[in-house]
Design an enzyme around this catalytic site. Structure first.
Site, PDB file in Angstrom:
ATOM      1  N   GLU A 219      12.724 -18.752  -4.794  1.00 34.69           N
ATOM      2  CA  GLU A 219      13.050 -19.142  -6.178  1.00 34.69           C
ATOM      3  C   GLU A 219      14.497 -19.643  -6.254  1.00 34.69           C
ATOM      4  O   GLU A 219      14.795 -20.635  -6.922  1.00 34.69           O
ATOM      5  CB  GLU A 219      12.842 -17.947  -7.111  1.00 34.69           C
ATOM      6  CG  GLU A 219      11.359 -17.605  -7.255  1.00 34.69           C
ATOM      7  CD  GLU A 219      11.128 -16.341  -8.065  1.00 34.69           C
ATOM      8  OE1 GLU A 219      11.561 -15.265  -7.613  1.00 34.69           O
ATOM      9  OE2 GLU A 219      10.526 -16.424  -9.134  1.00 34.69           O
TER      10      GLU A 219
ATOM     11  N   GLU B  85       5.258 -11.923  -4.193  1.00 33.86           N
ATOM     12  CA  GLU B  85       5.413 -10.879  -5.216  1.00 33.86           C
ATOM     13  C   GLU B  85       4.104 -10.177  -5.543  1.00 33.86           C
ATOM     14  O   GLU B  85       4.082  -8.981  -5.863  1.00 33.86           O
ATOM     15  CB  GLU B  85       6.005 -11.475  -6.502  1.00 33.86           C
ATOM     16  CG  GLU B  85       7.485 -11.790  -6.438  1.00 33.86           C
ATOM     17  CD  GLU B  85       7.821 -13.162  -5.872  1.00 33.86           C
ATOM     18  OE1 GLU B  85       6.938 -13.777  -5.228  1.00 33.86           O
ATOM     19  OE2 GLU B  85       8.952 -13.623  -6.058  1.00 33.86           O
TER      20      GLU B  85
HETATM   21  C1  3H9 Z   1      11.000 -10.603  -5.926  1.00 40.70           C
HETATM   22  O1  3H9 Z   1      11.627 -11.385  -5.277  1.00 40.70           O
HETATM   23  C2  3H9 Z   1      10.891 -10.643  -7.423  1.00 40.70           C
HETATM   24  C3  3H9 Z   1      11.377 -11.930  -8.013  1.00 40.70           C
HETATM   25  O2  3H9 Z   1      10.373 -12.895  -7.988  1.00 40.70           O
HETATM   26  C4  3H9 Z   1      11.745 -11.729  -9.457  1.00 40.70           C
HETATM   27  C5  3H9 Z   1      12.903 -10.863  -9.741  1.00 40.70           C
HETATM   28  C6  3H9 Z   1      13.327 -10.934 -11.179  1.00 40.70           C
HETATM   29  N1  3H9 Z   1      14.428  -5.722  -0.911  1.00 40.70           N
HETATM   30  O3  3H9 Z   1      10.032  -5.684   6.784  1.00 40.70           O
HETATM   31  P1  3H9 Z   1      11.169  -5.299   7.665  1.00 40.70           P
HETATM   32  C7  3H9 Z   1      14.083  -3.983   3.903  1.00 40.70           C
HETATM   33  S1  3H9 Z   1      10.184  -9.319  -5.194  1.00 40.70           S
HETATM   34  C8  3H9 Z   1      14.939  -4.616  -0.366  1.00 40.70           C
HETATM   35  O4  3H9 Z   1      11.019  -4.064   8.451  1.00 40.70           O
HETATM   36  P2  3H9 Z   1      10.727  -7.652   9.247  1.00 40.70           P
HETATM   37  C9  3H9 Z   1      12.912  -3.192   4.459  1.00 40.70           C
HETATM   38  O5  3H9 Z   1      12.566  -2.139   3.600  1.00 40.70           O
HETATM   39  C10 3H9 Z   1      10.552  -9.499  -3.475  1.00 40.70           C
HETATM   40  N2  3H9 Z   1      14.744  -4.268   0.926  1.00 40.70           N
HETATM   41  O6  3H9 Z   1      11.610  -6.494   8.633  1.00 40.70           O
HETATM   42  C11 3H9 Z   1      13.492  -2.720   5.781  1.00 40.70           C
HETATM   43  O7  3H9 Z   1      14.335  -1.608   5.514  1.00 40.70           O
HETATM   44  P3  3H9 Z   1      14.485  -0.456   6.593  1.00 40.70           P
HETATM   45  C12 3H9 Z   1       9.745 -10.559  -2.844  1.00 40.70           C
HETATM   46  C13 3H9 Z   1      14.009  -5.087   1.672  1.00 40.70           C
HETATM   47  O8  3H9 Z   1      11.633  -8.430  10.100  1.00 40.70           O
HETATM   48  C14 3H9 Z   1      14.372  -3.881   6.229  1.00 40.70           C
HETATM   49  O9  3H9 Z   1      14.635  -4.635   5.031  1.00 40.70           O
HETATM   50  N3  3H9 Z   1       9.964 -10.553  -1.427  1.00 40.70           N
HETATM   51  C15 3H9 Z   1      13.458  -6.258   1.172  1.00 40.70           C
HETATM   52  O10 3H9 Z   1       9.473  -7.090   9.840  1.00 40.70           O
HETATM   53  C16 3H9 Z   1      13.720  -4.798   7.239  1.00 40.70           C
HETATM   54  O11 3H9 Z   1      12.456  -5.203   6.728  1.00 40.70           O
HETATM   55  C17 3H9 Z   1       9.192  -9.875  -0.574  1.00 40.70           C
HETATM   56  O12 3H9 Z   1       8.224  -9.265  -0.970  1.00 40.70           O
HETATM   57  C18 3H9 Z   1      13.691  -6.576  -0.193  1.00 40.70           C
HETATM   58  N4  3H9 Z   1      13.197  -7.700  -0.756  1.00 40.70           N
HETATM   59  O13 3H9 Z   1      10.253  -8.534   8.019  1.00 40.70           O
HETATM   60  C19 3H9 Z   1       9.565  -9.926   0.880  1.00 40.70           C
HETATM   61  N5  3H9 Z   1      12.766  -6.875   2.148  1.00 40.70           N
HETATM   62  O14 3H9 Z   1      15.004  -1.105   7.827  1.00 40.70           O
HETATM   63  C20 3H9 Z   1       9.674  -8.546   1.423  1.00 40.70           C
HETATM   64  C21 3H9 Z   1      12.900  -6.107   3.243  1.00 40.70           C
HETATM   65  O15 3H9 Z   1      15.381   0.513   5.946  1.00 40.70           O
HETATM   66  N6  3H9 Z   1      10.111  -8.493   2.797  1.00 40.70           N
HETATM   67  N7  3H9 Z   1      13.651  -5.031   2.967  1.00 40.70           N
HETATM   68  O16 3H9 Z   1      13.090   0.074   6.787  1.00 40.70           O
HETATM   69  C22 3H9 Z   1       9.350  -8.840   3.851  1.00 40.70           C
HETATM   70  O17 3H9 Z   1       8.255  -9.334   3.724  1.00 40.70           O
HETATM   71  C23 3H9 Z   1       9.903  -8.567   5.221  1.00 40.70           C
HETATM   72  O18 3H9 Z   1      10.902  -7.589   5.068  1.00 40.70           O
HETATM   73  C24 3H9 Z   1      10.514  -9.759   5.975  1.00 40.70           C
HETATM   74  C25 3H9 Z   1      11.182  -9.255   7.277  1.00 40.70           C
HETATM   75  C26 3H9 Z   1       9.386 -10.750   6.302  1.00 40.70           C
HETATM   76  C27 3H9 Z   1      11.556 -10.435   5.153  1.00 40.70           C
END
Ligand code: 3H9
Length: 699
Positions: A105, A125
């Site tokens: 976004e 999301e």
């Molecule tokens: C959003 O964006 C809403 C908006 O549209 C509107 C707002 C108004 N936040 O998965 P990993 C942490 S909603 C906080 O193991 P990978 C995760 O918990 C969001 N923390 O790594 C982990 O912590 P820990 C939409 C986050 O390499 C560490 O980072 N976005 C977030 O296997 C490593 O993550 C998503 O849904 C976050 N957004 O995969 C994407 N993301 O080490 C969510 C990750 O303490 N993220 N963490 O356990 C993912 O899909 C994967 O993390 C990603 C990396 C593919 C990025």
């Protein structure tokens, strides 16, 4: 400016770098930092344009999910995205790694977007029970068209840079150094007089998304995303984008996003996001523990389960030696595997050549000596302790030193199995769920002597074969089945009490389960449950316990496979069978079980609360490490819908005090045997606490 944002000017181009490891989430500090950087850009006479780029392994992975349960801190993400768009100097987003959710976004708030070929993009999301609430539902349709945008937001799928380019989401691919390439492109755009392109001002291509399309789309959604709240909200946002001016549609997006954020669905799904990541962390097995090499695997038993397990490894390119007692069994097993792959070929999910490559990774044998070189051996024989003991005695003789010896037992005492070897430290449970090539869950069972590096290896193997591995301890049924038994027990008792199985199944289905308990039993085979009940050595003496399972199994009504179980089958279609209720009435009379009028609410309470009460014991005994692990098990292995968050999150959302009171109510009716509240449940109820809070305190 926040220390998470760096601002540098290079030859007239400002480079705004977000540096917020691990995934550059848009936390309050990052949002404020971006805001300040944009103010600085506006005032900076030395900068004619800007590049937004990220440090570390990825572009922005989204809003900071940990902030969603807290009050909003300004500037909120939609305002930041709008500020990027409002910039009077041209801003280019430079994407590597993943641009997800609020990350994409933000990129769509910029005037142009470029990415390295390996970058991925998406609006996931929906998996968190949310919608893209930082203007994404309005921007993506403007770039990619209504239909494509809808598909991306409803599926939450990530696309690669090439697909993003074709869809119009980005304008350029950059090979080589992204930073240098993006700066050069920004300069090129300036030199060519390219306009500041504000996505919100673009028209939406809705040529392929008319009223009829939406009607059909919503109909399909009701089936594919049954019970989920967010997908319907996303559709409404896209419809608003098509019907309303940008500002009005944005207000709709904001309102619908807030509804999603406040929903129990989103609370549950966000909980699972973190629970699944936490499940991979084992307190006494640090991340640095070296895993053993697993380059080839052996599977003992080529039946349905063994074959399915073998397929997981083959699919990951790992060679498998498949052992059966005789040639006929081996050929049957290989035939089933080939048939499964042929179905994938017919459906276009696999090419014919890939089928042959997969089959070539399988080495069939009837000789244990052929297991000598295996790095990991998984036993998948009959669920009987004596047979398992014989297999492990033999494995101890033939397997090389350092090989991991795993059992796929679904309930039996792993310590007794390990004791048959001179190397119990190498023995572990790897409990796959049927159908093993499809179900995501892998319960990894830690025996008394299992070594840390064996646990680390099993967890790594789970990831490699795309399973969700959860570590559990030894007890009858481990975590999943032990907690599933009370659920089945209550479904069975209700049948004796006069509730037709189809009613219990419908209520469970409407609550969100993929299938009701009776349908699950018929699919797995009533004989499986019958045998499990008999293997349960310290099962309390209760003649009513799963009585109908015994009666139907002894009649040869084993479920779908015999054309009749609790239901009668026409093909695969389950038909209610009045004969079964006649039998239930007869049995109830003989056992003195009263006929009852039971409400839908009671059906859910008895199925779920009995399971939760057992979950409280599982936690107190340390069989599961944390409540979130139990939740991960049930949503990945037992068809519980993600929007319920799993049994323990569901318990926390209802309130342990209410659950405990209901357990007491059933104890008053049925006695202490099955309905005594678990001490942990009572403790949480008294303290007004939750399983999650209890777990946090113990860290
Ligand atoms: C959003 O964006 C809403 C908006 O549209 C509107 C707002 C108004 N936040 O998965 P990993 C942490 S909603 C906080 O193991 P990978 C995760 O918990 C969001 N923390 O790594 C982990 O912590 P820990 C939409 C986050 O390499 C560490 O980072 N976005 C977030 O296997 C490593 O993550 C998503 O849904 C976050 N957004 O995969 C994407 N993301 O080490 C969510 C990750 O303490 N993220 N963490 O356990 C993912 O899909 C994967 O993390 C990603 C990396 C593919 C990025």
């Amino acid at each position: 400016m926040s220390d998470k944002i760096h601002y540098q000017v290079e030859d007239g181009i400002a480079v705004i770098t977000i540096d917020n490891p691990p995934v550059n989430a848009m936390s309050a500090a990052v949002r404020q930092g971006c805001w300040d950087a944009l103010e600085r850009l506006a005032a900076d006479a030395s900068a004619r344009a800007a590049v937004l780029i990220c440090a570390g392994r990825t572009f922005i992975a989204g809003a900071d999910i940990t902030e969603f349960d807290k009050p909003v801190v300004d500037p909120w993400l939609p305002e930041v995205v709008e500020k990027f768009e409002a910039a009077e100097k041209l801003v280019v987003a430079a994407i590597h790694g993943a641009a997800l959710g609020g990350g994409l976004e933000t990129a769509m708030g910029c005037h142009y977007r470029c990415a390295v070929p390996g970058a991925r993009m998406g609006l996931p999301e929906v998996h968190l029970g949310l919608l893209p609430g930082a203007t994404g539902t309005q921007r993506l349709p403007r770039l990619a068209g209504a239909r494509k945008a809808l598909d991306l937001m409803i599926s939450g799928r990530q696309i690669n840079a090439k697909e993003a380019l074709e869809a119009g989401i980005i304008e350029k691919l950059i090979d080589g150094d992204l930073r240098a390439g993006a700066i050069a492109w920004a300069r090129e755009l300036l030199d060519s007089g390219a306009p500041i392109k504000r996505v919100s001002q673009l028209d939406i291509d809705a040529s392929d998304a008319d009223t009829a399309f939406f009607a059909e789309y919503e109909q399909n959604l009701a089936r594919k995303a049954r019970g989920f709240f967010a997908p319907g909200q996303i559709v409404k946002c896209v419809q608003a984008a098509l019907r309303e001016p940008y500002r009005e549609a944005l207000a709709t997006e904001r309102r619908l996003f807030n509804e999603c954020k406040a929903s129990t669905h989103s609370q549950a799904q966000r909980h699972l996001f973190f629970a699944e990541r936490e499940a991979a962390k084992i307190p006494d097995v640090p991340k640095t523990t070296p895993a053993r090499e697993v380059n080839n695997v052996a599977v003992i038993g080529a039946g349905t389960m063994g074959g399915g397990i073998a397929m997981n490894f083959v699919n990951a390119g790992i060679p498998v030696t498949l052992l059966e007692v005789d040639q006929a069994g081996l050929e049957r097993g290989l035939g089933v595997i080939r048939k499964n792959y042929s179905i994938a070929v017919d459906k276009g999910r696999m090419r014919a050549a890939q089928l042959e490559q997969a089959m070539a990774l399988l080495s069939p044998t009837t000789d244990y000596a052929d297991l000598a070189a295996a790095d990991l051996v998984i036993e998948v024989v009959f669920e009987n302790m004596d047979i398992k003991k014989q297999v492990f005695t033999r494995l101890d003789e033939v397997c090389k030193a350092g090989a991991i010896l795993a059992s796929n037992t679904s309930s039996l005492d792993l310590n007794q199995i390990a004791a048959m070897t001179k190397r119990p430290e190498d023995v572990i449970g790897m409990h796959f769920f049927a159908p093993a090539n499809i179900m995501k869950l892998l319960e990894i069972v830690r025996g008394e002597h299992t070594a840390g590096d064996v646990i680390a290896t099993a967890m790594a193997v789970a990831k490699r074969i795309r399973k969700v591995g959860v570590l559990v301890g030894v007890c009858f049924g481990f975590v999943g089945n032990r907690m599933f038994f009370p659920y089945i027990r209550e479904a069975q008792l209700m049948m004796l009490e006069g509730v037709p199985p189809q009613r219990v199944d419908q209520v469970a289905f409407d609550w969100g389960m993929a299938m009701g308990p009776h349908a699950v039993m018929d699919l797995s085979g009533l004989d499986i449950f019958y045998k499990l009940n008999n293997e349960w050595q310290d099962r309390p003496d209760d003649p009513v316990y799963c009585r109908m399972t015994s009666v139907l199994t002894e009649m040869g009504r084993l479920g779908q496979k015999t054309g009749a179980g609790t239901y009668r089958y026409e093909g695969r279609k389950a038909m209610p069978d009045s004969q079964v209720m006649d039998i239930a009435r007869r049995e109830a009379q003989a056992l003195g079980v009263k006929q009852l009028e039971i409400s839908d609410e009671e059906i859910i309470e008895r199925l779920l609360y009995s399971m939760i009460n057992e979950g409280a014991r599982v936690l107190a005994e340390g069989i599961a490490i944390r409540p979130g692990d139990i939740d991960v098990i049930f949503v990945n292995g037992y068809g519980m819908p993600r929007y319920r968050g799993g049994p323990m999150k569901y318990a926390d959302m209802i309130g342990p005090d209410k659950i405990c009171a209901a357990v007491e109510k059933y104890r008053a009716r049925y006695g202490d045997l099955w309905w005594t509240p678990a001490p942990l449940l009572e403790q949480l109820a008294r303290a007004g606490s939750s399983f999650q809070a209890w777990s946090e305190q113990r860290k």
